[in-house]
Design a protein around this motif. Structure first.
Motif, short mmCIF file in Angstrom:
data_model
loop_
_atom_site.label_atom_id
_atom_site.label_comp_id
_atom_site.label_asym_id
_atom_site.label_seq_id
_atom_site.Cartn_x
_atom_site.Cartn_y
_atom_site.Cartn_z
N THR A 1 0.82 -1.21 0.00
CA THR A 1 0.00 0.00 0.00
C THR A 1 0.86 1.26 0.00
N ASP B 1 -4.39 5.92 -1.88
CA ASP B 1 -5.23 6.86 -1.16
C ASP B 1 -6.50 6.17 -0.66
N SER B 2 -7.45 6.96 -0.19
CA SER B 2 -8.67 6.39 0.39
C SER B 2 -9.52 5.65 -0.63
N THR B 3 -9.30 5.94 -1.91
CA THR B 3 -10.06 5.25 -2.96
C THR B 3 -9.27 4.07 -3.53
N ASN B 4 -8.16 3.75 -2.90
CA ASN B 4 -7.28 2.64 -3.32
C ASN B 4 -6.51 2.95 -4.60
#
Length: 212
Positions: free
Chosen positions: A55, A72-75
């Motif tokens: 990640t 990020d938060s949206t992968n």
């Protein structure tokens, strides 16, 4: 009187009987089982599948260059260093895959880290995984055969040799960060404007009519 042919048959019969009893009663060889040796060693990797999916990837050179890619938060992958920017998803994902395929060619127990260029590493690679695992490995110099790099876990342990191609593929991120697009600077005012005198001279040349 016994015929000669009869005598020959009797001799052959006795020979067959003797051979039968010999083969039946001869000692049997001991039972020997052979286990074949493995013809190839099991392939091992610097980072294992048990550690999860990368990640975050951070590479820092001894010269001070740094690149960091993070989901990020949206992968989606994004660059945080050297400049915060959107990342090309294909290139970033290829780098993440490369992390999980860094093949170990050999281990060199008791090798002096200073000899392998690991006391002051040429590069430091830090990888975070989706299950919160984080590992940092030091990358030293290339081996004399140039088949791999000397690598050691930052926590210690045996020095390992990792294939040159797999390490170079990641180190190339330092020189060619996977930005989503290359921004082209806008032309400056000086580049888009011409001096008034030059414009006037051009107009004069276009409109002037030669004298007869």
């Amino acid at each position: 009187m016994i015929r000669r042919s009869t005598v020959v048959y009797i001799i052959i019969l006795l020979a067959l009987v003797g051979a039968y009893y010999y083969l039946k009663n001869r000692p049997q060889p001991a039972d020997i089982s052979v286990t074949p040796e493995a013809t190839s060693e099991q392939t091992s990797y610097l980072f294992t599948a048990d550690e999860g999916v990368p990640t975050s990837i951070r590479i820092q050179s001894k010269a001070g260059e740094t690149i960091e890619l993070t989901r990020d938060s949206t992968n989606a992958w994004a660059l945080t260093l050297p400049v915060a920017a959107k990342a090309d998803q294909g290139s970033a994902e290829a780098a993440a895959t490369q992390v999980t395929t860094m093949r170990i060619l050999n281990k060199v127990p008791n090798l002096d880290p200073n000899v392998a260029g690991l006391k002051t590493p040429e590069y430091v690679l830090t990888v975070k995984f989706n299950d919160k695992v984080e590992r940092t490995v030091n990358i030293g110099v290339v081996t004399p055969s140039e088949s791999g790099y000397f690598v050691q876990d930052a926590a210690g342990g045996d020095v390992q040799i990792v294939s040159t191609s797999s390490v170079d593929a990641l180190l190339s991120l330092l020189t060619t960060p996977p930005y989503l697009e290359t921004l082209t600077p806008s032309p400056t005012a000086a580049e888009t404007s011409l001096p008034t005198a030059t414009l006037e001279a051009g107009i004069h040349n276009e409109t002037a009519t030669p004298k007869p």
